[in-house]
Structures are given as C-alpha cells and as structure tokens.
Design an enzyme around this catalytic site. Structure first.
Site, PDB file in Angstrom:
ATOM      1  N   HIS A 109       3.987  -2.701 -11.972  1.00 22.14           N
ATOM      2  CA  HIS A 109       3.180  -3.747 -11.546  1.00 22.14           C
ATOM      3  C   HIS A 109       3.038  -3.568  -9.949  1.00 22.14           C
ATOM      4  O   HIS A 109       2.438  -4.281  -9.269  1.00 22.14           O
ATOM      5  CB  HIS A 109       3.945  -5.240 -11.485  1.00 22.14           C
ATOM      6  CG  HIS A 109       3.133  -6.346 -11.617  1.00 22.14           C
ATOM      7  ND1 HIS A 109       3.233  -7.189 -10.314  1.00 22.14           N
ATOM      8  CD2 HIS A 109       2.286  -6.685 -12.026  1.00 22.14           C
ATOM      9  CE1 HIS A 109       2.384  -8.040 -10.633  1.00 22.14           C
ATOM     10  NE2 HIS A 109       1.636  -8.009 -11.329  1.00 22.14           N
ATOM     11  N   LYS A 111       1.367  -1.886  -6.605  1.00 22.83           N
ATOM     12  CA  LYS A 111      -0.020  -1.183  -6.117  1.00 22.83           C
ATOM     13  C   LYS A 111       0.243  -0.631  -4.914  1.00 22.83           C
ATOM     14  O   LYS A 111       0.215  -0.861  -3.620  1.00 22.83           O
ATOM     15  CB  LYS A 111      -0.827  -2.345  -5.693  1.00 22.83           C
ATOM     16  CG  LYS A 111      -1.499  -3.129  -7.273  1.00 22.83           C
ATOM     17  CD  LYS A 111      -0.327  -4.244  -7.572  1.00 22.83           C
ATOM     18  CE  LYS A 111      -0.914  -5.162  -8.796  1.00 22.83           C
ATOM     19  NZ  LYS A 111       0.096  -6.224  -9.157  1.00 22.83           N
ATOM     20  N   ASP A 116      -1.660  11.589   2.938  1.00 20.30           N
ATOM     21  CA  ASP A 116      -1.151  12.690   3.754  1.00 20.30           C
ATOM     22  C   ASP A 116       0.013  12.310   4.721  1.00 20.30           C
ATOM     23  O   ASP A 116       0.151  12.930   5.943  1.00 20.30           O
ATOM     24  CB  ASP A 116      -2.423  13.017   4.575  1.00 20.30           C
ATOM     25  CG  ASP A 116      -3.637  13.621   3.965  1.00 20.30           C
ATOM     26  OD1 ASP A 116      -3.195  14.466   2.941  1.00 20.30           O
ATOM     27  OD2 ASP A 116      -4.759  13.901   4.489  1.00 20.30           O
ATOM     28  N   HIS A 295      -3.771 -14.731  -6.315  1.00 18.66           N
ATOM     29  CA  HIS A 295      -3.031 -13.688  -7.073  1.00 18.66           C
ATOM     30  C   HIS A 295      -2.186 -13.317  -6.007  1.00 18.66           C
ATOM     31  O   HIS A 295      -1.414 -12.277  -6.092  1.00 18.66           O
ATOM     32  CB  HIS A 295      -3.951 -12.623  -7.580  1.00 18.66           C
ATOM     33  CG  HIS A 295      -3.322 -11.703  -8.296  1.00 18.66           C
ATOM     34  ND1 HIS A 295      -2.970 -10.266  -7.778  1.00 18.66           N
ATOM     35  CD2 HIS A 295      -3.044 -11.584  -9.385  1.00 18.66           C
ATOM     36  CE1 HIS A 295      -2.464  -9.697  -8.753  1.00 18.66           C
ATOM     37  NE2 HIS A 295      -2.469 -10.327  -9.573  1.00 18.66           N
ATOM     38  N   ASP A 302       9.932 -19.007   9.261  1.00 21.17           N
ATOM     39  CA  ASP A 302      10.133 -19.011  10.709  1.00 21.17           C
ATOM     40  C   ASP A 302       8.993 -18.194  11.376  1.00 21.17           C
ATOM     41  O   ASP A 302       7.798 -18.374  11.026  1.00 21.17           O
ATOM     42  CB  ASP A 302      11.491 -18.502  11.110  1.00 21.17           C
ATOM     43  CG  ASP A 302      12.583 -19.562  10.933  1.00 21.17           C
ATOM     44  OD1 ASP A 302      12.316 -20.492  10.213  1.00 21.17           O
ATOM     45  OD2 ASP A 302      13.809 -19.095  10.779  1.00 21.17           O
TER      46      ASP A 302
END
Length: 387
Positions: A109, A111, A116, A295, A302
């Site tokens: 799940h 992403k 480089d 989503h 704090d």
C-alpha cells in the site's frame, strides 16, 4: 519491533493533493540521471497515469535504471498486465506485488519514489486523477481528493533508498542465503542515524522486522502528547492499544481531534461509528469529513511532531499491508500541516455524544455487529494480532 531512527539536516516539503504532488514527481523523474525506484498501490489508466507512465519511459530511454513496483490487487490484474508489456518494451523494469495472493492477503500500500539518491517522495497519493474516486473512476468528486505527500532531500533519502532497493530485491528471484543476508543488512542502523539530532525518520510496516513500527510511532507520540493531537484518516478502525492511547491522552487534558473520512463504504463507516461513544465519553473530539474523498493519512502532535504516509488507522494497514510513513520533528512543518487539518475540520461536521443517544436500537446493534464482524475477519487474516 523497531523504534523510529531520525536524521538531521533534511529538506522536507509538504505536498497537498495531486496539484502539488504530480508536478514534483514527474519533475524528479525527468531530472533522473542514474536510477529511479518507484512503488505504488494504484496506477490508474487515466490522464494522470499516462503522464507518470510517459515520464518513467522517458527516463528509461535516457539510459536511467527504472525499477517500478505496482500492487496486483490495487492496480488491477488487467491494468498491470497491459502496463507490463508497455514498460518492458520501453526499458522500464516492472515487478508486480503478490499476484493472485500467492503471498497471502498482504498488499503493498506504499507510495514511494526515490531518484538518484538525492530526492524521495513518500505519502498517501496514488497515481490517479484527483477528481475521480480512486476505487471507481465512474464516480466524479466535487473537489480534489484530500491527500498529502512529502518531498524529501538530505540524509533521510538514504534510508528510503535502501528500503526501496530492498523491496525490489525481495520481489526478484533470491535464494535463502541472499534473503538472510538482505534481512541482516536491513537490520543495521547506521551510526550517523544514531548520532544526529532529531529531525525526521522513515518508518515502514512489513511482516518481518517491522510488524508494528508505524503503530509504535503513533503510540509513542500519543503517550508523550501534552497539548494537542490532530489526526486525519479515511479508514478508522484502530486496535485497542491505539483506542486506549487516544482516550488516555484526552483524559489527561490533551486536545484530541479526529478528522475521519466517511461516505465511501457503509461497512467501514459502521465500524468507525462503533468506536465513537467511548471515545467521545473520554473527551476525544470527532469530526466527519464529507466535502470530498478524504484519503490523507496524517497527524500532528503538539508543536513539533507530524507524520505523513500511506498507513491508515485500521487493521489492514497496521497489521497486514506494507506501508511507509515519514515522521517529522519540526515546528514549521508541523504548523503547516496543522493549518491544513484545521481547514479540513472547519469543512467537516462535528459529532456530539447526543448524536448517539437518540439512535435506534437496530442501528446501534448494526454498529456493534459491523465491529465484531470486522474484528473476527481481521483477527483471522492477521493471525490474532488485531484486537
């Protein structure tokens, strides 16, 4: 189980929605000179997907090593197969995570994109158009999907790169000896990480050495909270430890606010509603967001603790799927993210205890049945880890 390891002197930029994220992602890929590691859950067949796909192909055409991972279930079998032929023909190396559930129910799940050794992008944004529902492109959204990612430059990129490279290796053909060596390598924490002042850390969840790392990061932050907690998440079904931590923080005077996305799945909404009465009674404030599809998986605690990533606050993310978050300890970053969450709260609907005093017995029983059904299924899938 591992704690968060932090590095200093990072440049971390908050990216809101696809309007910020996709130009940054494509720009990073277009600037690549040596390599690109890319991993996503959903890679849609739409205009946005085409733009990212073309950028990956362009990089491969320049001689850049491009290694791409897509989830078989999240992206879809037909889409994965169609992309695979295109990518391989263009020189992009493509691997599919857990086809046909051969490795059990777990999904990637995450992403992540690393370019480089210089820049990384991590967050909750899939490769799909902001104005369409991510699970059904026939459903248009009234406003862009509410989601976030971060762009990272600096020492933390090394940790993200190492994880991306290891994930790529794990999905390839490796004998047992090589897998054991990789496992040991990934357990090593560099001396630089231990010595540097705290700024940001990269946390992942897998089913080996990092089974509860993301949950532990949340629990530590909630346990140390003194003033405020703001947490936004679309799928709210935490285990008892997180529920207890949220309630205890509110009971000791911390201002705890949950911004929860609703309206996508009736079963998921019912499960979330089953937690509301006890959390509200403990002093937790709950706001439901319906303006568009929420989503985002973000939190601010704090003045200086924040996290952005792919992990939902539910059983799938915390106990089954592979996830990736960045934890940032920085006042300016936390303040910027706080302002976005506050705007989301202003756009939402506040839930009061009285709202649950007047619901009928049938509806109340429905919420409880939804929770116990969800709990049973998740305990089976997570081998008893969810409670």
């Amino acid at each position: 189980m591992r704690s968060v390891h932090y590095t200093a002197h990072n440049d971390i930029k908050l990216l809101k929605c696809g309007t910020d994220y996709f130009p940054a992602l494509i720009g990073a890929i277009d600037s690549a000179k040596k390599e690109v590691y890319f991993e996503t859950y959903i890679f849609a067949d739409d205009a946005t997907g085409t733009l990212v796909l073309d950028a990956l192909k362009r990089a491969a055409a320049r001689g850049v090593l491009v290694c791409m991972i897509t989830d078989w279930f999240g992206t879809g079998r037909r889409r994965v197969n169609a992309m695979h032929a295109q990518l391989e023909a263009a020189g992009v190396h493509h691997r599919v995570f857990n086809p046909w559930f051969l490795r059990g129910i777990t999904r990637t799940h995450r992403k992540i994109c690393v370019v480089d050794f210089e820049v990384a992008l991590v967050g909750g944004i899939n490769i799909n158009d902001d104005m369409f529902c991510d699970y059904d492109h026939n459903i248009s959204l009234e406003a862009p999907r509410w989601d976030f990612a971060v762009q990272v430059k600096g020492p933390l990129v090394d940790a993200i790169h190492m994880e991306a490279q290891a994930q790529w290796a794990r999905l390839g053909k490796m004998n047992l000896v090589r897998r054991i060596k990789l496992y040991r390598k990934m357990r090593v924490v560099g001396k630089e990480l231990a010595k540097n002042p705290v700024v940001a850390g990269f946390v992942v969840r897998d089913n080996l050495r990092n089974r509860r790392t993301i949950q532990r990061a949340y629990l530590q932050a909630l346990g140390q909270a003194r003033k405020s907690v703001m947490l936004a998440n679309p799928y709210f079904a935490p285990g008892h430890k997180l529920r207890r931590a949220l309630a205890q923080a509110a009971q000791r005077g911390v201002d705890v606010v949950l911004l929860i996305g609703v309206g996508e799945f009736r079963m998921q909404d019912a499960v979330a509603h089953s937690f509301y009465p006890k959390l509200l009674a403990a002093g937790v404030k709950i706001v439901e967001y319906r303006k568009t599809q929420l989503h985002a998986k973000v939190a601010v605690v704090d003045d200086d603790w924040a996290t952005v990533g792919s992990s939902n606050i539910d059983a799938l993310s915390l106990f089954l799927n592979q996830e990736a978050n960045v934890v940032i300890k920085d006042v300016a970053f936390a303040q910027a993210l706080r302002q976005h969450i506050e705007q989301g709260i202003a756009d939402g609907k506040v839930i009061h205890q009285d709202d649950f005093k007047h619901i009928g017995r049938v509806q109340r029983i429905g919420y409880e049945l939804a929770f116990w059904t969800y709990r049973l299924v998740m305990r089976i899938f997570s081998v008893g880890k969810y409670a």
